[in-house]
Motif scaffolding. Structure first.
Motif, PDB file in Angstrom:
ATOM      1  N   ASP A   3      64.220 -80.128  33.517  1.00  0.00           N
ATOM      2  CA  ASP A   3      65.216 -80.138  34.595  1.00  0.00           C
ATOM      3  C   ASP A   3      65.163 -78.876  35.448  1.00  0.00           C
ATOM      4  OD1 ASP A   3      66.046 -82.573  33.751  1.00  0.00           O
ATOM      5  OD2 ASP A   3      67.788 -81.841  32.629  1.00  0.00           O
ATOM      6  N   ALA A   7      64.612 -78.765  39.389  1.00  0.00           N
ATOM      7  CA  ALA A   7      65.636 -78.175  40.268  1.00  0.00           C
ATOM      8  C   ALA A   7      65.037 -77.107  41.180  1.00  0.00           C
ATOM      9  CB  ALA A   7      66.765 -77.575  39.418  1.00  0.00           C
ATOM     10  N   SER A  11      64.980 -77.265  45.212  1.00  0.00           N
ATOM     11  CA  SER A  11      65.664 -76.213  45.976  1.00  0.00           C
ATOM     12  C   SER A  11      64.714 -75.507  46.945  1.00  0.00           C
ATOM     13  CB  SER A  11      66.294 -75.188  45.028  1.00  0.00           C
ATOM     14  OG  SER A  11      65.298 -74.491  44.315  1.00  0.00           O
ATOM     15  N   ALA A  21      72.373 -83.611  49.608  1.00  0.00           N
ATOM     16  CA  ALA A  21      73.293 -83.547  48.464  1.00  0.00           C
ATOM     17  C   ALA A  21      72.530 -83.213  47.184  1.00  0.00           C
ATOM     18  CB  ALA A  21      74.035 -84.872  48.311  1.00  0.00           C
ATOM     19  N   LEU A  22      71.361 -83.841  47.024  1.00  0.00           N
ATOM     20  CA  LEU A  22      70.540 -83.566  45.849  1.00  0.00           C
ATOM     21  C   LEU A  22      70.057 -82.113  45.859  1.00  0.00           C
ATOM     22  CD1 LEU A  22      69.092 -84.585  43.310  1.00  0.00           C
ATOM     23  CD2 LEU A  22      67.177 -85.292  44.780  1.00  0.00           C
ATOM     24  N   SER A  24      71.565 -79.571  47.236  1.00  0.00           N
ATOM     25  CA  SER A  24      72.723 -78.732  46.898  1.00  0.00           C
ATOM     26  C   SER A  24      72.963 -78.712  45.393  1.00  0.00           C
ATOM     27  CB  SER A  24      73.971 -79.232  47.625  1.00  0.00           C
ATOM     28  OG  SER A  24      73.812 -79.155  49.022  1.00  0.00           O
ATOM     29  N   GLN A  25      72.804 -79.873  44.758  1.00  0.00           N
ATOM     30  CA  GLN A  25      72.965 -79.935  43.300  1.00  0.00           C
ATOM     31  C   GLN A  25      71.899 -79.098  42.604  1.00  0.00           C
ATOM     32  OE1 GLN A  25      72.866 -84.055  42.155  1.00  0.00           O
ATOM     33  NE2 GLN A  25      74.836 -84.555  43.107  1.00  0.00           N
ATOM     34  N   ALA A  28      72.718 -75.438  42.979  1.00  0.00           N
ATOM     35  CA  ALA A  28      73.830 -75.095  42.081  1.00  0.00           C
ATOM     36  C   ALA A  28      73.354 -75.000  40.629  1.00  0.00           C
ATOM     37  CB  ALA A  28      74.940 -76.139  42.215  1.00  0.00           C
ATOM     38  N   PHE A  29      72.467 -75.924  40.238  1.00  0.00           N
ATOM     39  CA  PHE A  29      71.935 -75.899  38.870  1.00  0.00           C
ATOM     40  C   PHE A  29      71.143 -74.614  38.619  1.00  0.00           C
ATOM     41  CE2 PHE A  29      68.625 -76.801  35.728  1.00  0.00           C
ATOM     42  CZ  PHE A  29      69.376 -77.301  34.666  1.00  0.00           C
ATOM     43  N   GLN A  32      73.477 -71.751  38.273  1.00  0.00           N
ATOM     44  CA  GLN A  32      74.138 -71.805  36.954  1.00  0.00           C
ATOM     45  C   GLN A  32      73.214 -71.261  35.869  1.00  0.00           C
ATOM     46  OE1 GLN A  32      75.343 -75.761  35.864  1.00  0.00           O
ATOM     47  NE2 GLN A  32      76.468 -75.111  34.050  1.00  0.00           N
TER      48      GLN A  32
END
Length: 948
Positions: A3, A7, A11, A21-22, A24-25, A28-29, A32
């Motif tokens: 993952d 990601a 990005s 949207a994907l 942005s996720q 964010a991942f 994190q």
């Protein structure tokens, strides 16, 4: 692919193929993950196994952030883990050569980021924690070119991220940089320099790109290491061998040049520096700059030569012994010819300022007299450099002629660029005036000899030199034609250049003639030639509109300077200008010719100065003036007759035409003095009065067209100065019309006009001002807020700014009235009602206005108006006593005299006179007596005079 890797890839997407949207996720991942306490270890593991460069870069960036942001929170084990892992990935440890190889063969941006991570560790740990970092990596360089390349990247990153002063550093970073440099100097820099030498010797024939990289790294470090490590009998011969070898790569030869330049540029005391400069033997590289000017080697060699010259010049200024002065002068003489060649033929390094260097060299000559032949030769070469530098690029010739957007930008750039060069020229002219003037003469001769438009830029440059050198010449030397000026100026005036059609050449030609008019004033035999230059197709009749407009203005300046000397030429001048003048007197109203013709007013001002002199016979003067005013006024009359039937298409052109005519008449009148039109030649004054009467009709015909009202107001200003008091009969009508339809901005102009009247005529305008003041005050107090202007968002509007300007002008107006003996106007029957609101406004402004200047103006006005208030109060007191006597008779007299006069210690005879004056019922006589009574008692300091 796990993952995190997915990601990171998402990005990093820059193609727009991933849903926002994907993405942005994914971002964010990744963020994190960065917050995880174990993210450092995760990233190191990814770096070992993952081959995706996006993931590698993200992991390296994250590791760097972990080290820089959390270093104090990391455990000893974690620090050791990062240290060993990063060192290994760089190829400086044999633990996992396979993983290191993957990085060392990877793209440059990955290797650079890896180097930055290692430098981040060095920032925190060297030399206190990880003292052996540089000593540990030196033995690894034997692994070959890939590891050497990584070694250079680490040193470059150390310079970029910490040491170099080309970047802004914090105080903490400066402390760390000093710590690192001190430790390296003490521990390993000597070994590093030796390794640089060995690598270059080993790979110079097999991997010249690698050698170039090593030398580029060394260049960065020379500024702060011991200069003896490089400036010695081992390294310098190698560098020059690399520079001078035929057939070597330009990159390597250029890198060697840059290293020598770094040695030359190292900061140190002047005498040791001079010794180094002597030892360089710079003449060995002079021949390198004569090659292809676009080559990297020529560029680097040119930078070395100019850098060497800068340092020699600096030493020349700083050394104190005669021997050192001689040595530095010899070095300068040796290098300057190549410097001049570089300035004119090569792309000069951005860090080298031609003007700054040459200005410094010229400064050294100021104390030398006379100059040697070699120095005079250098002066000529400096002048040649200046000429070559100020030349326009022929590629812009068309743009500069039409003055389109590109042309304007290029001209603006060159005007700014030339400023310092012209200052340098003037300095050279002061040091060697004869050489400079000979150079300019030769440049002009060369320009004259050119047979076509090919040399437009050469001609313009030669003219610009003569124009600019004027700043270094005194007015006396111009008048006397000192030096070669007696040859240069006549040569200039009489010359018709083959490229005179060029806008640049024509403009500079006229500007230069104007600059040397003091010579013509003393040598009047050249006046006909000057007039011809301005009046033919080189000047006012030039085909380029920009030139003809500027020529009109410059001609007006020439006329102002020569004045009476031009009387014999008036007929010739007027004949030459007939077509230009007729352009105004026979304008086609429906055409667009009026565009930009305001510049034509300069011609009328010049004509006015010529024909307005008393040296011109009255008959001729009247004839000349009538021939100009009559057709202009006739145009106005025709336009006014048709004012009411103008269609929308005609109106703007006709309004513009009227504006031009007013401006032309206004400019024409500037040449006529008040004494001439009122005293010596009143018939001339009558012509201007008739013209004024005609122009005032414009205010009636076009009451609401602000540009016309503004132009008429300007003409009234002019007529006040020209006609003097004889303008009075025209003022009531003019002021009435100006006030009738005036907006806020126009009210300001009206007040300024009234200020001029008051300042010029003082109490003579009492009647006019008394009549108009109530209307002005009533208009102003309806628009200016009594309690200040609003503030905050949305209040800084054009309307509000105009009201504030009106308020400031009002205070000036009131101040002018009060200080020119006209205060009684405020007490007139019609104006008295405005005294109280006027004082309230002044008091409020004096206390609350945010502009200190406005506060002071209103404060000053308050002080001026205080006597007025006292006068008003005194009048009320006198009136009250008169009414009391009328009502109570002698009973009032007995009580007032026995009580108030006695307390004021008033003499008996004055008390009796008081009674007589009050009983006589002559209010004016009683007021005058009472005023003198008060002043008398005040002089005797009798009581408090409370009865006043």
């Amino acid at each position: 692919m796990d993952d995190l890797e997915k990601a990171v890839l998402i990005s990093f997407d820059e193609m727009g193929t991933v849903d926002s949207a994907l993405k942005s996720q994914a971002v964010a991942f990744c963020q994190q993950m960065k917050e995880s306490p174990t993210v450092g270890r995760v990233c190191i593991e990814k770096l070992v196994f993952c081959k995706l460069v996006q993931v590698q870069f993200w992991c390296l960036q994250t590791v760097q952030e972990v080290i820089s942001g959390r270093y104090s929170l990391l455990s000893l084990e974690e620090k050791d883990f990062f240290r060993k892992s990063v060192f290994s990935l760089c190829g400086f440890d044999g633990v996992d050569d396979e993983n290191a190889a993957r990085f060392l063969d990877g793209p440059a941006f990955i290797k650079n980021k890896l180097a930055q991570v290692l430098v981040t560790l060095i920032y925190f740990e060297y030399p206190l924690v990880w003292s052996s970092v540089f000593v540990d990596l030196l033995p690894q360089l034997s692994k070959g070119a890939r590891v050497i390349d990584m070694f250079c990247r680490v040193l470059n990153a150390l310079d970029d991220e910490l040491i170099s002063l080309d970047y802004t550093r914090t105080a903490d970073e400066m402390v760390v940089a000093t710590r690192v440099k001190d430790a390296m100097r003490q521990q390993c820099i000597g070994q590093i320099v030796r390794v640089w030498y060995d690598i270059v010797c080993m790979y110079r024939n097999t991997d010249q790109e690698l050698c170039s990289g090593v030398l580029d790294t060394m260049r960065r470090y020379i500024s702060w290491i011991d200069i003896g490590l490089v400036m010695n009998d081992i390294f310098m011969p190698l560098l020059f061998e690399l520079i001078l070898v035929d057939g070597g790569s330009e990159q390597l030869r250029g890198a060697a040049c840059s290293c020598v330049l770094a040695v030359v540029s190292k900061r140190m005391e002047p005498q040791p520096k001079l010794n180094i400069l002597q030892g360089i033997q710079i003449e060995r590289v002079f021949g390198l700059v004569t090659g292809d000017s676009d080559s990297e080697l020529v560029s680097k060699a040119a930078a070395l030569i100019t850098g060497f010259a800068v340092e020699v010049l600096d030493c020349n200024r700083r050394v104190s012994t005669e021997d050192a002065k001689r040595v530095s002068t010899d070095l300068l003489n040796e290098v300057l010819p190549s410097v001049f060649y570089v300035m004119q033929n090569c792309e000069v390094d951005a860090t080298f300022s031609i003007v700054q260097f040459l200005s410094g060299y010229v400064t050294t000559m100021k104390s030398l007299s006379p100059l040697t032949e070699k120095q005079l030769l250098h002066v000529r070469q400096i002048l040649e450099v200046i000429r070559s530098q100020i030349r326009y690029d022929p590629a812009y010739r068309g743009n500069l002629d039409t003055l389109d957007k590109i042309g304007r930008e290029e001209e603006d750039r060159m005007v700014e660029f030339r400023k310092d060069l012209f200052v340098l020229l003037c300095n050279v002219g002061r040091v060697a005036p004869e050489v400079t003037q000979v150079f300019i003469r030769n440049a002009l001769n060369s320009a004259v000899a050119s047979s076509s438009d090919v040399n437009v830029e050469e001609v313009e440059a030669a003219l610009s030199l003569l124009h600019a050198i004027r700043e270094s010449l005194s007015d006396e030397s111009i008048r006397n034609g000192s030096g070669l000026l007696s040859e240069l100026v006549p040569m200039l005036i009489s010359t018709r250049f083959p490229c005179h059609s060029s806008r640049l050449v024509a403009l500079m030609y006229l500007e230069t003639i104007t600059r040397y008019m003091k010579f013509v004033m003393e040598n009047t035999q050249y006046i006909p030639m000057v007039l011809t230059a301005f009046l033919d197709d080189r000047g006012i009749h030039h085909q380029n509109l920009h030139v003809s407009r500027r020529a009109s203005y410059l001609f007006m300046r020439v006329v102002k300077l020569l004045k009476a000397k031009l009387v014999p030429f008036i007929e010739k001048i007027l004949q030459s200008l007939q077509d230009t003048v007729s352009h105004f007197t026979s304008m086609d109203f429906t055409s667009n010719q009026c565009s930009g013709a305001e510049d034509g007013s300069h011609i009328f001002e010049a004509i006015g100065i010529l024909i307005g002199m008393e040296d011109v016979p009255l008959e001729k003067q009247s004839e000349y003036l009538a021939s100009l005013l009559t057709p202009l006024c006739r145009q106005i009359e025709v336009l006014l007759m048709n004012a009411k039937i103008l269609n929308p298409e005609e109106s703007p052109a006709k309004v513009a035409n009227i504006q031009q005519i007013i401006m032309a008449i206004n400019a024409l009148s500037k040449g006529f003095s008040e004494r001439l039109v009122n005293a010596s030649r009143p018939s001339i004054g009558l012509m201007f009065k008739q013209t004024l009467d005609a122009l005032l009709q414009i205010l009636i015909a076009f009451p609401k067209i602000e540009p016309l009202r503004s132009k008429v107001t300007s003409f009234i200003h002019r007529m006040i100065d020209t006609l003097g008091a004889s303008v009075f009969p025209y003022l009531p009508k003019a002021l009435e019309q100006l006030l009738a339809e005036s907006e806020t901005k126009e009210m300001v102009g009206l007040l300024v006009l009234l200020n001029q009247l008051i300042c010029k005529f003082n109490t003579s305008v009492h009647g006019i001002l008394e009549e108009i003041f109530p209307a002005i005050a009533g208009r102003i107090f309806t628009v200016i807020p009594r309690n200040g202007f609003p503030s905050g968002p949305g209040t800084n509007t054009e309307e509000m700014r105009e009201l504030q300007e009106l308020q400031k002008t009002l205070y000036t107006f009131l101040h002018v009235i009060a200080t020119h003996g006209l205060s009684s106007i405020f007490l007139s029957t019609k104006s008295r009602a405005y005294l109280e609101p006027m004082m309230q406004l002044l008091l409020y402004t004096a206390c609350h206005h945010k502009d200190t200047v406005v506060r002071k103006e209103s404060d000053d006005s308050n002080f001026i108006f205080l006597p007025l208030l006292q006068l008003v109060l005194f009048g009320e007191i006198v009136m009250a006593q008169t009414i009391m006597y009328e009502k109570f008779g002698n009973e009032f007299l007995f009580h007032f005299v026995s009580k108030s006069f006695q307390s004021a210690h008033c003499p008996q005879d004055l008390a009796e006179q008081y009674c007589q004056k009050l009983q006589a019922a002559d209010i004016k006589a009683f007021r005058s007596f009472y005023q003198s009574l008060i002043e008398n008692l005040r002089g005797q300091q009798n009581g408090n005079l409370v009865f006043r």
